[in-house]
Design a protein around this motif. Structure first.
Motif, PDB file in Angstrom:
ATOM      1  N   TRP A  80      36.597  15.752  81.156  1.00 45.28           N
ATOM      2  CA  TRP A  80      35.988  16.679  82.115  1.00 45.28           C
ATOM      3  C   TRP A  80      36.657  16.553  83.481  1.00 45.28           C
ATOM      4  O   TRP A  80      36.963  17.570  84.132  1.00 45.28           O
ATOM      5  N   TRP A  84      38.857  19.569  85.768  1.00 45.98           N
ATOM      6  CA  TRP A  84      38.187  20.004  86.990  1.00 45.98           C
ATOM      7  C   TRP A  84      39.117  20.698  87.990  1.00 45.98           C
ATOM      8  O   TRP A  84      38.744  21.736  88.570  1.00 45.98           O
ATOM      9  N   SER A  96      28.768  22.794  87.510  1.00 46.41           N
ATOM     10  CA  SER A  96      29.178  21.963  86.383  1.00 46.41           C
ATOM     11  C   SER A  96      28.084  22.018  85.334  1.00 46.41           C
ATOM     12  O   SER A  96      26.932  21.670  85.612  1.00 46.41           O
ATOM     13  N   ALA A 106      28.178  16.515  82.687  1.00 42.65           N
ATOM     14  CA  ALA A 106      28.039  17.256  83.935  1.00 42.65           C
ATOM     15  C   ALA A 106      27.199  16.478  84.947  1.00 42.65           C
ATOM     16  O   ALA A 106      27.537  16.415  86.133  1.00 42.65           O
ATOM     17  N   ALA A 110      28.903  14.932  88.498  1.00 39.85           N
ATOM     18  CA  ALA A 110      28.699  16.024  89.465  1.00 39.85           C
ATOM     19  C   ALA A 110      29.044  15.632  90.895  1.00 39.85           C
ATOM     20  O   ALA A 110      29.800  16.329  91.581  1.00 39.85           O
ATOM     21  N   ALA A 115      30.725  19.001  92.475  1.00 42.14           N
ATOM     22  CA  ALA A 115      30.081  20.160  91.864  1.00 42.14           C
ATOM     23  C   ALA A 115      29.064  20.773  92.820  1.00 42.14           C
ATOM     24  O   ALA A 115      28.382  20.059  93.563  1.00 42.14           O
ATOM     25  N   VAL A 118      24.378  21.713  88.917  1.00 39.74           N
ATOM     26  CA  VAL A 118      24.503  21.321  87.504  1.00 39.74           C
ATOM     27  C   VAL A 118      23.579  22.179  86.653  1.00 39.74           C
ATOM     28  O   VAL A 118      22.397  22.376  86.990  1.00 39.74           O
TER      29      VAL A 118
END
Length: 208
Positions: A80, A84, A96, A106, A110, A115, A118
């Motif tokens: 992940w 990004w 996310s 996520a 985060a 992020a 979420v």
């Protein structure tokens, strides 16, 4: 549009569903038992772009490689993190998101990744039948505005099992972990999917 992204966990794949005038990007990862063909992920990708939200469906390296079993959570986090920069490249706030194991990823990453919010679809609060093995700490530690969308009969955690915290929760009545509902339920599967997309749209519209 589909693009392959090299990460430290292997090659991941992003399938973009772009909004004409996007104000947000919603990046969504899949669970440990399935891919981006899940009914809720498909519905979000089909519905949200018309409302100014570009949807990026992310396939983890293990799925791209054709493996059947997901790796350890830390490896999912590595994958992940690797995608990004591509998700953030449009220069828009990135939500996310993920379903099941993807929701855990996520939440865990985060704050670190910056992020905007979420989205946790079918958050696996605990393994089925083992409420004592709670993962509530991951959810409560997301550190950004969070929406949980949970089936009313999810064996990984029913809505009433969730602890109080700074997040919103949308319940899909009678829904299981994949948001399927029994034929005898008062809502159809189509209505359940519309409940999910409407809930996500309303929440996304409320984000600053």
């Amino acid at each position: 549009m589909t693009e392959i992204i090299d990460t430290d966990a292997g090659a991941a794949r992003i399938t973009w569903h772009e909004a004409k005038k996007a104000r947000l990007v919603l990046a969504v990862g899949h669970g440990a038992g399935g891919g981006i063909e899940a009914r809720d992920l498909r519905a979000l990708a089909q519905t949200l772009p018309a409302h100014g939200v570009t949807v990026a469906l992310v396939e983890q390296p293990w799925r791209v490689a054709g493996k059947k079993l997901a790796p350890a959570p830390r490896t999912l986090d590595v994958g992940w993190r690797g995608v990004w920069p591509a998700l953030a490249e449009p220069g828009l706030p990135v939500i996310s998101g993920g379903r099941s194991a993807g929701a855990r990823v996520a939440c865990r990453t985060a704050t670190e990744l910056g992020a905007h919010a979420v989205l946790a679809l079918s958050f696996p609060l605990h393994p089925p039948g083992k409420p004592e093995k709670s993962r509530a700490g991951e959810l409560l530690g997301a550190g950004v505005p969070t929406l949980v969308v949970q089936g009313g009969n999810d064996p990984f955690g029913k809505p009433e099992e969730f602890p109080e915290g700074a997040y919103e929760l949308v319940e899909v009545p009678h829904g299981d972990h994949g948001f399927a509902v029994p034929k005898r339920a008062e809502i159809t599967e189509e209505q359940a999917v519309r409940l999910i997309t409407a809930g996500v749209l309303a929440w996304a519209a409320s984000l600053e």
